[in-house]
Design a protein around this motif. Sequence first.
Motif, PDB file in Angstrom:
ATOM      1  N   UNK A 174      21.544   8.066 -14.437  1.00 44.75           N
ATOM      2  CA  UNK A 174      22.534   8.994 -14.960  1.00 44.75           C
ATOM      3  C   UNK A 174      22.866   8.778 -16.429  1.00 44.75           C
ATOM      4  N   UNK A 175      22.224   7.833 -17.112  1.00 47.14           N
ATOM      5  CA  UNK A 175      22.531   7.637 -18.532  1.00 47.14           C
ATOM      6  C   UNK A 175      21.273   7.834 -19.369  1.00 47.14           C
ATOM      7  N   UNK A 176      21.516   8.052 -20.663  1.00 43.16           N
ATOM      8  CA  UNK A 176      20.401   8.250 -21.573  1.00 43.16           C
ATOM      9  C   UNK A 176      19.563   6.968 -21.663  1.00 43.16           C
ATOM     10  N   UNK A 177      20.293   5.826 -21.707  1.00 38.01           N
ATOM     11  CA  UNK A 177      19.609   4.536 -21.755  1.00 38.01           C
ATOM     12  C   UNK A 177      18.662   4.378 -20.566  1.00 38.01           C
ATOM     13  N   UNK A 178      19.166   4.769 -19.386  1.00 35.93           N
ATOM     14  CA  UNK A 178      18.362   4.622 -18.169  1.00 35.93           C
ATOM     15  C   UNK A 178      17.144   5.533 -18.189  1.00 35.93           C
ATOM     16  N   UNK A 179      17.353   6.751 -18.673  1.00 35.04           N
ATOM     17  CA  UNK A 179      16.237   7.696 -18.731  1.00 35.04           C
ATOM     18  C   UNK A 179      15.135   7.152 -19.633  1.00 35.04           C
TER      19      UNK A 179
END
Lengths: 320, 373
Positions: A174-179
Motif C-alpha cells: 500500500x505504499x510507494x516504497x513498497x511498490x
Amino acid sequence: METLVQLLDLTVRSAVPLLLACLAGLYSERSGIVDIGLEGKMLGGAFAAAAAAAVTGSAWLGIGAGIMVSVGLALIHGFASITNRGNQIVSGVAINFIAAGAAALLGNAWFNQGGRTPQLGSEQRFNPLELPLAETLGQIPIIGMLYEELISGHNLIAYVAFLMVPITWWVLFRTRFGLRLRAVGENPAAVDTAGISVSWARYRAVICCGILCGLAGAYLSIGVSAGFVKDMTAGRGFIALAALIFAKWRPVAAMWACLLFGFLGAIEIRYQGVDLPVVGVLPLQLMQALPYILTVILLAGFIGKAIPPRAAGIPYTKER
Amino acid sequence: MTNPLPRWVDYGLMPLINVAVAFVISGLVVLFVGENPFQAAYLLVRGAFGGGYNLGFTLFYATTFIFTGLAVAVAFHGGLFNIGGEGQAYIGGLGVALIALSLDTVLPWWLTFPLAVLGAALFGAAWAYVPAVLQATRGSHIVITTIMFNFIASALMVYLLTGYLQKSPTLGPRSRDFETGAQIPKLDWLFNPFGVDVGSSPLNIVFLLALVMALLVWLLIWRTRFGYEVRTLGISPRAANYAGMRDVRIIVMTMMISGALAGMMALNPVMGDQGRLQLDFVEGAGFVGIAVALMGRSHPAGIVPAAILFGALYQGGAELAFDMPNITRDMIVMIQGLVILFAGAMEYMFRPALSRLFMRMPSPGTAARQETA
C-alpha cells in the motif's frame, strides 16, 4: 486444556524469532536480494544486544546495539551484492561465518566465559508484559484463559513481531516504497527506466532486513534468555528461510508458516521422550527435521508451487 | 565488462590479494581484543609448520578440505552451488562406518579400505541425488534444498547414532571402535625419508587418495567429453541445450560426483583418525570447502594449496588458542568467512583497479600489433 494452552504458548515463543527473521528475509528477497545470511545477522544481533545490555545495564541500549550490528552486516551483504554485483549466496554464507566467528571470539575475549556473555538481570532484559485485566479475565473459562495464558505475558519484542505482519503487508502493498521495493525485485530495468534508483531501493530493503534480524537476535539473547550463548540461533535463520519459501514470499502467510514451524518446535520441546497414546514415543529428530522435509516437498512442487521474485539473486547492471 | 587480465593475475595475484585483505582485517580484530597480531601470526605459522607433528596435523586437516573443496568446485563448474557438502560428508561417514563395522573382523584393511571408499562415495552421492533431481526436473533451487538436506542429514545421523549404532550408554552416541581390519596406515613411512617425523599426528593414506582425486577431477573437467558438457552447462545452459546436451543428466551426474567427493571426506576423520563413527565428525568441513573452492578458483591446482592454507589455519589456530587464550579457534571461522566474502562475493572489487594498472603496461603482444597497424 491446560497442556494445550501451554503448547500453544510455547508455539508462540518459538515462532517469534522465526517470524522476525522471516519478515526480514521477505523485505530483502522481495527487492531481489537473496539472503541466506539471516542466521548470521540474527546471531550478530543477539551477541551485540546481550553484550551491550551487560555492559550498559540497559535493555534498550542492548536492542539498539543488536539492530546496529545486524544492519551493519546487512550493509556488507548489500555492498557485496548490490554495489559489487557479487554472488548473493556466497555473500550470505560469508556473513554467517563472519558473525559466528566474531561473536564467539569477541565474547570470549571481552567476558572470559567461553563465548558467553554475563548473566543479565531482569532490568537488563525485556520481561514478560502483563496485559491489562489479564488476571481478572483469566477467571472466564476458555476465552479468558486463552487471553491470560496465550495472549498476555510475552515480552515487548514478541508483540512487535506480530504487529510487523500487518505493517509489512501495508508497507509492501500500500505504499510507494513498497511498490518500488517489489518492482526492483521483479523487473529492475523498468524501475530504472522510470528514473528511480534500483540500488537505493535495494539498499533500503536490505536495511529493513537488518533491523528485523537484529530484533530477532535481541529476542533470543535479552528476551527469552538472560544472555548470549555461542551459536544460540541454532539454525533458526534457515528455518525462517524455509518458512519464507513456504509462505511464498507473502507476509500473512509467513506468520502462519512460522507458527506452524514454531508448533513443530513446541511439540519437540514439550513431548521429548513422552510415551504418547497411539503414536508411541515421538522420534525427536523427526520433529527437528520436519520443517526442512516439508520445505523440500514444497520446493519440489508437490504442494503448490513456490515461485520466487523474478529478479531474485540476479545483480542489476545498468545499461550503458 | 572489464578487460581480461593476464592469467597469472587472474589465478595468482587476485586470490592472494583477497586473502591478504581477509588477513589484514583479522589482524585488526586481533589488535582490537588486545593482542599483538604479528605475535599471533608467528604463533599460528609455528603451530602449523613448526615441526613434523604440526605439519602432520596441517596435512591431515588439508586432506579433509581437499575433498570438500573439490566437491564444491565440481558443482561450480556446472553452474551449481552445492552448499550440502556438510550433509553429504556426514552421510558419507555412515557409508564408511557400515562397511567398516561389518567387515573389520573379516577382511584385512587393504580390502576394507577400497570398499569403504566406495561406501563413502555412494552414500555421499545418494544424499546429493534428491536435490539434484529436484533441481533438474522440477526447478527447486539447489542452494535451498541442499541446505535443507544438511539439517535432515544431521537429524538422521543423531537418530541412527543414538538409536541403532550406539553400543554403550556411558560413552554417548558413537559406534563401537573399529577392529584392525578397518584401521588404515599412517603416513610416517612416506615422510621419514625426508627427515620429517609426523609423530603421532593422524595423517594417513587418505591424504594420498585426496591428491589422486584432485588429479582425477582435473582430468574429468578438462580432459573428458563429460567435463566439457559440465563446463558448457555452467557457462551457458542455453548453449548446452542448443548443442543437444542433456541437461538433466549432466546436472544429476555433476551433483552426484560432487556428493561422492564430499562423502569421501568422511574417510579421513572416521577411518583415519577416530576409528569409529561419532556425532558431528564433519565439524563444518563441508563449509570450509566453499572457501577453499572459491580461493582455489575451482581448479585442483588452486584447491590443493588453498586446502593446505586452511589446514594450516585450523592446526595453527588450535596452537594459537593455547598460547593466547584471548584468541579462540573461532577466529578461524571468521577468517573463513572473510575469505569467502573477498574471494567470492567481492571478487570484482579489486578487478577494476588491477585492470587499470595492467592497461598502462601494454603486454608485448599488443605493442607489436599496434606497431604493425
